[in-house]
Design an enzyme around this catalytic site. Structure first.
Site, PDB file in Angstrom:
ATOM      1  N   ASP A 110      -8.644   6.318   5.852  1.00 31.43           N
ATOM      2  CA  ASP A 110      -9.242   5.107   5.304  1.00 31.43           C
ATOM      3  C   ASP A 110      -9.512   5.359   3.822  1.00 31.43           C
ATOM      4  OD1 ASP A 110     -10.990   3.116   4.484  1.00 31.43           O
ATOM      5  OD2 ASP A 110     -12.194   3.185   6.321  1.00 31.43           O
ATOM      6  N   ILE A 111      -8.941   4.550   2.972  1.00 31.89           N
ATOM      7  CA  ILE A 111      -9.046   4.808   1.529  1.00 31.89           C
ATOM      8  C   ILE A 111     -10.489   4.694   1.027  1.00 31.89           C
ATOM      9  CG2 ILE A 111      -8.630   2.481   0.613  1.00 31.89           C
ATOM     10  CD1 ILE A 111      -6.574   3.960  -1.319  1.00 31.89           C
TER      11      ILE A 111
ATOM     12  N   ASN B 225      -5.849  -9.229  -5.088  1.00 29.68           N
ATOM     13  CA  ASN B 225      -5.048 -10.405  -5.419  1.00 29.68           C
ATOM     14  C   ASN B 225      -5.393 -10.809  -6.847  1.00 29.68           C
ATOM     15  OD1 ASN B 225      -7.293 -12.291  -5.337  1.00 29.68           O
ATOM     16  ND2 ASN B 225      -7.210 -12.020  -3.110  1.00 29.68           N
TER      17      ASN B 225
ATOM     18  N   GLY C 123      -7.718  -7.393   4.310  1.00 34.47           N
ATOM     19  CA  GLY C 123      -7.052  -6.099   4.303  1.00 34.47           C
ATOM     20  C   GLY C 123      -7.853  -5.024   3.584  1.00 34.47           C
ATOM     21  N   VAL C 124      -7.152  -4.219   2.802  1.00 34.32           N
ATOM     22  CA  VAL C 124      -7.793  -3.084   2.140  1.00 34.32           C
ATOM     23  C   VAL C 124      -8.786  -3.587   1.087  1.00 34.32           C
ATOM     24  CG1 VAL C 124      -6.012  -2.704   0.365  1.00 34.32           C
ATOM     25  CG2 VAL C 124      -7.306  -0.781   1.244  1.00 34.32           C
ATOM     26  N   ASP C 125      -8.507  -4.720   0.486  1.00 35.86           N
ATOM     27  CA  ASP C 125      -9.401  -5.325  -0.504  1.00 35.86           C
ATOM     28  C   ASP C 125     -10.765  -5.613   0.135  1.00 35.86           C
ATOM     29  OD1 ASP C 125     -10.272  -6.558  -2.815  1.00 35.86           O
ATOM     30  OD2 ASP C 125      -8.885  -8.246  -2.730  1.00 35.86           O
TER      31      ASP C 125
ATOM     32  N   SER D 272       1.044  -4.055  -1.055  1.00 34.51           N
ATOM     33  CA  SER D 272       1.891  -5.213  -0.659  1.00 34.51           C
ATOM     34  C   SER D 272       2.412  -5.179   0.775  1.00 34.51           C
ATOM     35  CB  SER D 272       3.100  -5.400  -1.606  1.00 34.51           C
ATOM     36  OG  SER D 272       2.708  -5.953  -2.838  1.00 34.51           O
ATOM     37  N   THR D 273       2.127  -4.110   1.531  1.00 36.17           N
ATOM     38  CA  THR D 273       2.769  -4.009   2.857  1.00 36.17           C
ATOM     39  C   THR D 273       1.952  -4.628   3.988  1.00 36.17           C
ATOM     40  OG1 THR D 273       1.825  -1.853   3.374  1.00 36.17           O
ATOM     41  CG2 THR D 273       3.913  -1.875   2.171  1.00 36.17           C
TER      42      THR D 273
HETATM   43  P1  ADP Z   1      -1.439  -6.622   0.437  1.00 35.03           P
HETATM   44  O1  ADP Z   1      -2.104  -7.954   0.284  1.00 35.03           O
HETATM   45  O2  ADP Z   1      -1.116  -5.968  -0.906  1.00 35.03           O
HETATM   46  O3  ADP Z   1      -0.291  -6.653   1.387  1.00 35.03           O
HETATM   47  P2  ADP Z   1      -3.193  -5.450   2.475  1.00 35.03           P
HETATM   48  O4  ADP Z   1      -4.596  -5.021   2.253  1.00 35.03           O
HETATM   49  O5  ADP Z   1      -2.978  -6.613   3.363  1.00 35.03           O
HETATM   50  O6  ADP Z   1      -2.589  -5.673   1.001  1.00 35.03           O
HETATM   51  O7  ADP Z   1      -2.339  -4.233   3.033  1.00 35.03           O
HETATM   52  C1  ADP Z   1      -1.888  -3.161   2.260  1.00 35.03           C
HETATM   53  C2  ADP Z   1      -1.885  -1.916   3.104  1.00 35.03           C
HETATM   54  O8  ADP Z   1      -3.199  -1.403   3.170  1.00 35.03           O
HETATM   55  C3  ADP Z   1      -1.422  -2.108   4.548  1.00 35.03           C
HETATM   56  O9  ADP Z   1      -0.448  -1.124   4.858  1.00 35.03           O
HETATM   57  C4  ADP Z   1      -2.687  -1.875   5.363  1.00 35.03           C
HETATM   58  O10 ADP Z   1      -2.386  -1.247   6.599  1.00 35.03           O
HETATM   59  C5  ADP Z   1      -3.438  -0.926   4.469  1.00 35.03           C
HETATM   60  N1  ADP Z   1      -4.898  -0.836   4.671  1.00 35.03           N
HETATM   61  C6  ADP Z   1      -5.743  -1.738   5.219  1.00 35.03           C
HETATM   62  N2  ADP Z   1      -7.000  -1.242   5.227  1.00 35.03           N
HETATM   63  C7  ADP Z   1      -6.941   0.003   4.670  1.00 35.03           C
HETATM   64  C8  ADP Z   1      -7.883   1.040   4.414  1.00 35.03           C
HETATM   65  N3  ADP Z   1      -9.187   0.893   4.717  1.00 35.03           N
HETATM   66  N4  ADP Z   1      -7.444   2.203   3.842  1.00 35.03           N
HETATM   67  C9  ADP Z   1      -6.137   2.362   3.517  1.00 35.03           C
HETATM   68  N5  ADP Z   1      -5.206   1.431   3.731  1.00 35.03           N
HETATM   69  C10 ADP Z   1      -5.598   0.258   4.301  1.00 35.03           C
END
Ligand code: ADP
Length: 178
Positions: free
Chosen positions: A11-12, A25, A33-35, A122-123
């Site tokens: 987890d980042i 965004n 998501g990660v944001d 972006s994935t």
């Molecule tokens: P985007 O809008 O750029 O596609 P997302 O947040 O939807 O961004 O996803 C980007 C990547 O981050 C995905 O592969 C997702 O699995 C990953 N992700 C989501 N939560 C975390 C986290 N807490 N730590 C690391 N990676 C994450």
């Protein structure tokens, strides 16, 4: 794969890096998501700083990156970059994804950060095919590291098993090629 690049699963928001990268965004006002995970863990100070940046510079264009503090995160700074939305591959997505990595790395180099952690930009919600994105991430970061002393270490943090597997596969393939 470059010796200063590490592929890890996790987890980042928990990484004690000098900077973690947010797949933001262009509004910089938070998302899913990660944001969403980064803002939840960082607390309101991060959102306040992002709101100020959004007001002063109108957000962040796709492919560019901006730096903020890290609120309650264990990291020292957050680099917010905006990856491209996948639209089939003919809209400059590959170049924009490489720019998102390059501009984030450039900010880390300017600040002499030793360590930076990236999610797979972006994935998720933006729909970039994971294998193609992994190849671009590995190639772009490796090239940057060959040309710069900072950041000293780059961590690719994979949240899901599939990203981890793809990064490992691609890094082995690029080792075979040389
Ligand atoms: P985007 O809008 O750029 O596609 P997302 O947040 O939807 O961004 O996803 C980007 C990547 O981050 C995905 O592969 C997702 O699995 C990953 N992700 C989501 N939560 C975390 C986290 N807490 N730590 C690391 N990676 C994450």
């Amino acid at each position: 794969m470059h010796s200063r690049l590490r592929i890890i699963q996790g987890d980042i928001t928990r990484q004690q890096a000098d900077a973690i990268v947010n797949a933001a965004n262009s509004s910089l006002l938070g998302g899913g998501g990660v944001d969403g995970a980064i803002h939840r863990a960082a607390g309101p100070a991060l959102l306040a700083e992002c709101r100020q940046l959004a007001a002063s510079r109108g957000g962040c264009p796709t492919g560019e990156a901006v730096l903020t503090g890290a609120g309650n995160l264990p990291a020292r700074a957050v680099i917010h970059t905006v990856g491209p939305v996948w639209r089939g591959g003919g809209q400059g997505e590959a170049e924009l994804l490489a720019s998102a990595y390059n501009n984030s790395l450039r900010l880390a180099a300017e600040h002499r950060f030793a360590t930076i952690a990236f999610p797979a930009i972006s994935t998720g919600i933006y729909g970039y095919p994971k294998a193609a994105a992994a190849a671009i991430a590995l190639r772009t970061i490796s090239q940057f590291l060959q040309q710069h002393d900072y950041p000293q270490q780059v961590w690719l943090v994979c949240f899901d098993e599939e990203s981890y597997r793809l990064y490992r596969q691609h890094s082995e393939q690029s080792d075979d090629v040389g």
